[in-house]
Design an enzyme around this catalytic site. Sequence first.
Site, PDB file in Angstrom:
ATOM      1  CB  ALA A  28     -57.334  75.644  68.356  1.00  0.00           C
ATOM      2  NE  ARG A  51     -55.470  68.542  59.339  1.00  0.00           N
ATOM      3  CZ  ARG A  51     -56.476  68.945  60.112  1.00  0.00           C
ATOM      4  NH1 ARG A  51     -56.209  69.660  61.197  1.00  0.00           N
ATOM      5  NH2 ARG A  51     -57.707  68.638  59.827  1.00  0.00           N
ATOM      6  CE1 TYR A  93     -59.368  70.097  50.306  1.00  0.00           C
ATOM      7  CE2 TYR A  93     -61.492  69.040  50.658  1.00  0.00           C
ATOM      8  CZ  TYR A  93     -60.307  69.545  51.158  1.00  0.00           C
ATOM      9  OH  TYR A  93     -60.044  69.490  52.515  1.00  0.00           O
ATOM     10  CG  ASP A 122     -61.647  69.974  67.343  1.00  0.00           C
ATOM     11  OD1 ASP A 122     -62.611  70.633  66.903  1.00  0.00           O
ATOM     12  OD2 ASP A 122     -60.926  69.254  66.619  1.00  0.00           O
TER      13      ASP A 122
END
Length: 386
Positions: free
Chosen positions: A15, A103, A207, A285
């Site tokens: 973010a 990530r 995945y 968040d």
Amino acid sequence: MLIGQNIAVLGAGVAGLATARALAMRGAQVTVYEKSPEITEVGAGLQITPNGVVVLRALGFDPAAHAMRSSGVRLIDGYMGAQILHLDFAKYKPDSDFLLFHRADLIDMLHEGARESGVRIALSHAVEDIHGDADGVTLNFAGGGEARHDIVIGADGLHSKLRPMLNGPAKPFFTGQTAWRATVPALGGEDAAAMVHIAAGRHVVSYPLRGGTLINIVAVEEREDWVEEGWHHTGDPTEMMTHFSNFCPGVKALLSRVESVSRWGLFRHPVATLWHSERTALVGDAAHPTLPFLAQGANMALEDAWVLSDCIANLPLDQALPAYQARRRARVVKVIEAANANARNYHLKGASRFIGHAGLRLAGRVAGKRMVDKFAWLYDHDVTAQ
């Protein structure tokens, strides 16, 4: 209206870095304050769906160069290993990008992009106090020192310093679910899809990442004995195996390869009532934490980053920040409600489980495209076109 504005962003996660890049591209002078001594990320995966991909492209990135393309989502009976439903993105949405990101790779891309845009990144800067007035906002840092900015953006996550100043303290409640997170080396040939093995009170998502060299694992179970929130609690792989010992051989074989695992409790937070003051705003968040059952936490943060910068660039500040909240709140509430519904549906028990799975199997056989199109409201939404 952003040219020359001196803006602080708190937090160097998805973010924060996306917001910093979006603001700097529009002419703002941006400083990101990160409390950690370096920008690092745990080895974990993220699914960036088309609504997030369009933002990354609008920010000047080529996200597909840093991630794998997902072919879809497969819901599988966790006990028997039989497929229940296939959301076939490759067949029914061939022109849409569903990406499987490590990530750390996403953070590295955003970090480099922010720096290329002239963003200053100040590490080891933990904010202790925030004081705003009609002319600006003052930040006070742990260990001394302060900084003055025209606008401050709180992208500092679940434990945001800014959120309680706008909304007062809020106590999250434990959902009764905990999650295990790990990566293992791939064996080769794994399907480039999100595999969701569902069972009574438990499910396992897996995945591939990084060109199919790694497999990302998130295993979720219902249990009551948990009080801590956070992603980085060390878990015991042997204990994890015992909690999923009744799953099908494929899942057990995957989990048996885990050498280190983190664990966290899943807490539900209310969406913030106020996302802004006169010169501050919340993104990601910090404003609206979501459970991970729709893979939309990072995507909602990317959408926030674009919309906030767009509003500030095109409206006077006293109109821009209310417009940002008005454009975003209803959508994130809908996303959070859908994620909460998945949390229930993945863990059905007894007759409800049998009936629910039978219905999904039938729907997948006779209306596969319609099942994918049920999520058009989510994946086809393009905040950069508004």
